[in-house]
Design a protein around this motif. Structure first.
Motif, PDB file in Angstrom:
ATOM      1  N   ASP A 257      -9.381  36.900 -21.871  1.00  0.00           N
ATOM      2  CA  ASP A 257      -7.920  35.328 -21.665  1.00  0.00           C
ATOM      3  C   ASP A 257      -7.454  34.917 -20.743  1.00  0.00           C
ATOM      4  O   ASP A 257      -6.642  34.017 -20.667  1.00  0.00           O
ATOM      5  CB  ASP A 257      -7.663  35.585 -23.203  1.00  0.00           C
ATOM      6  CG  ASP A 257      -8.509  35.699 -24.112  1.00  0.00           C
ATOM      7  OD1 ASP A 257      -9.818  35.336 -24.134  1.00  0.00           O
ATOM      8  OD2 ASP A 257      -8.083  36.035 -25.398  1.00  0.00           O
ATOM      9  N   ALA A 258      -7.508  36.105 -19.959  1.00  0.00           N
ATOM     10  CA  ALA A 258      -6.598  35.467 -18.668  1.00  0.00           C
ATOM     11  C   ALA A 258      -6.988  34.325 -17.396  1.00  0.00           C
ATOM     12  O   ALA A 258      -8.041  33.431 -17.660  1.00  0.00           O
ATOM     13  CB  ALA A 258      -6.763  36.741 -17.325  1.00  0.00           C
ATOM     14  N   ASP A 259      -5.909  33.745 -17.122  1.00  0.00           N
ATOM     15  CA  ASP A 259      -5.850  32.137 -16.553  1.00  0.00           C
ATOM     16  C   ASP A 259      -7.036  33.139 -15.065  1.00  0.00           C
ATOM     17  O   ASP A 259      -5.887  33.342 -13.950  1.00  0.00           O
ATOM     18  CB  ASP A 259      -4.925  31.392 -16.066  1.00  0.00           C
ATOM     19  CG  ASP A 259      -4.523  30.722 -15.412  1.00  0.00           C
ATOM     20  OD1 ASP A 259      -5.674  29.989 -15.964  1.00  0.00           O
ATOM     21  OD2 ASP A 259      -3.659  29.797 -15.598  1.00  0.00           O
ATOM     22  N   LEU A 260      -7.732  32.578 -14.997  1.00  0.00           N
ATOM     23  CA  LEU A 260      -8.184  33.055 -13.557  1.00  0.00           C
ATOM     24  C   LEU A 260      -8.031  32.160 -12.165  1.00  0.00           C
ATOM     25  O   LEU A 260      -7.990  32.470 -11.142  1.00  0.00           O
ATOM     26  CB  LEU A 260      -9.224  33.595 -13.713  1.00  0.00           C
ATOM     27  CG  LEU A 260     -10.151  34.490 -14.655  1.00  0.00           C
ATOM     28  CD1 LEU A 260     -12.155  34.306 -14.659  1.00  0.00           C
ATOM     29  CD2 LEU A 260      -9.930  35.640 -14.560  1.00  0.00           C
ATOM     30  N   SER A 261      -7.690  31.171 -12.455  1.00  0.00           N
ATOM     31  CA  SER A 261      -6.906  30.454 -11.612  1.00  0.00           C
ATOM     32  C   SER A 261      -5.633  30.738 -10.512  1.00  0.00           C
ATOM     33  O   SER A 261      -5.668  30.215  -9.737  1.00  0.00           O
ATOM     34  CB  SER A 261      -6.748  28.856 -12.247  1.00  0.00           C
ATOM     35  OG  SER A 261      -5.768  28.759 -12.662  1.00  0.00           O
TER      36      SER A 261
END
Lengths: 292, 292
Positions: A257-261
């Motif tokens: 669920d990581a924020d890849l941005s």
């Protein structure tokens, strides 16, 4: 070179005046051998034999007690994948530490994140740090970042006395000799205690091809402590069999669920957004190791 | 064993009465060596030295002219990934052929698909086929499937005379000697012509670590012919550096849009639905090879 020859290089072999590094993997009954273009550095510290060689296929190569550790040709794979993944999984990491990995390559990657306030590398052997600075990465690179420091101490002792880390990177060697303690329940518990309530840790956990028990045991031990435990894979050309596992254990945040941005991949050579997620897709034979 | 010794095994070496296979990779100036538990079979065909050895780390291993080809311990990785991916990309494949790969492992995977009506393996050396049947996979396995046949012919000749394939699997060796012709524009054009109007082909395209030019050249040549060309990666523990590339070239269907529900992965050891897609996620250093 002559001086070195007189000392009789413990972990090298010479064939027709040509120096080779030879790494024998007992579990797989296989060897990987690397032709040495030139021996750049050789010393014996109180802990181990430390050398740096120039090779055609891998560039400069750090060798400890005869075992190739990391190279300038492909070290970016290991360093990027052991650091960006836990750092990105945590939404706002401030305190990051790495146990092991004297080349400080993980720290170099961690420095790319502005939110991080403190980056500590815990390396037992000061001579390894010094050799890496001279031959693998120039000193200046680290000196310009005031968030970075190296502590020369046994990681097992250090972790008992240090707390409140958002991200810990356990860049441990294989479970041989003293390093066996880095694979024990007590150490895993100390690592758990060294993290904040939403902290994240990553461990190198061996080759899933010829070292299935290291992977299985690490996974099981971490499952007993952490609510979120995920295995991911990288391919390291320098390591026998190529395929290598890392395990991330987390108290709150799931890497999937990581924020890849947030990924700082402008100048990475391996990791990118698709690769972040795809590295968690496991072949069936690896799933079986974890589930059996 | 005694008989074999008298012949002086061309591509083996003996250290303290222990037999080893030694595979030297010129590009990387590295060797991988495998300890032989027992030499199960040895013969010299008009084309090459063919042997099968028992090993601790890899199980039974097929060795051609000293180069390890495939093992019972991890051959499933290569065989599954070179066959299921093109077969799934095509929505209804009927005619499938493989050029090379005398162990017919790709054919074994193709047999899992009921829509396929014809599975042909084109292998130059009949003695390789025979040795694989005896030592790696029992004959009976293939005999029970009437869709399967082996043609003993040079793939370069065969492809000129055979047409209308839905899926072609080019299981070529490295570009050495005669095999160089399997890496030339003329061959790629013949392969294109051998496919139906919506046909798909897959090529093994070397290690992206130490053989960047094979990957780059194959990719470029196929881009000139096919509208859809995609590279995917697998890790093969037996191959030096581990990391290996395959390229799929397609006239109509994109593997990234494949109907994954068709994947016959009940008894696979490597491939599964997530892995199908994730194998197309490329590290930046591989993207650079393709784009440069």
């Amino acid at each position: 070179m002559k001086v070195v020859e007189e000392r009789e290089l413990k972990h090298y072999k010479k064939i027709h005046d040509q120096l080779w590094i030879s790494n024998y993997v007992v579990n797989a009954r296989m060897k990987t051998e690397y032709k040495v273009k030139s021996l750049l550095h050789y010393e014996v510290s109180p802990i181990q034999e430390i050398s740096v060689v120039e090779t055609k296929g891998f560039g400069r190569l750090l060798v400890l007690d005869g075992v190739p550790q990391i190279s300038t040709g492909e070290g970016f794979i290991y360093n990027e994948m052991i650091s960006h993944i836990p750092i990105i999984t945590h939404p706002n990491p401030k305190k990051v530490a790495a146990i092991g990995g004297g080349d400080s390559g993980q720290a170099r990657e961690a420095m790319k994140y502005a939110s991080i306030e403190e980056i500590t590398v815990v390396e037992l052997d000061p001579q390894v740090t010094s050799v890496c600075r001279t031959w693998l990465t120039p000193d200046s690179y680290y000196d310009k970042d005031s968030r970075f420091r190296v502590v020369h101490q046994d990681g097992i002792e250090w972790i008992k006395e240090n707390r409140e880390y958002d991200v810990l990177i356990i860049d441990r060697p294989d479970p041989v000799g003293q390093a066996k303690n880095l694979f024990k329940s007590e150490f895993y518990k100390d690592v758990y205690d060294g993290l904040t309530d939403d902290g994240i840790v990553v461990f190198q956990s061996g080759s899933p091809f010829y070292n299935t028990s290291t992977l299985r045991k690490t996974y099981r031990s971490l499952k007993e402590l952490f609510p979120i435990v995920r295995t991911y894979l990288i391919t390291i050309p320098l390591f026998p069999s190529g395929i290598w596992s890392l395990i991330i254990a987390s108290k709150k945040y799931d890497p999937l669920d990581a924020d890849l941005s947030r990924l700082q991949d402008e100048d990475t050579k391996y990791i990118n957004k698709e690769l972040f997620l795809s590295s968690f897709a496991l072949p069936n034979y690896v799933k079986e190791i974890l589930e059996s």
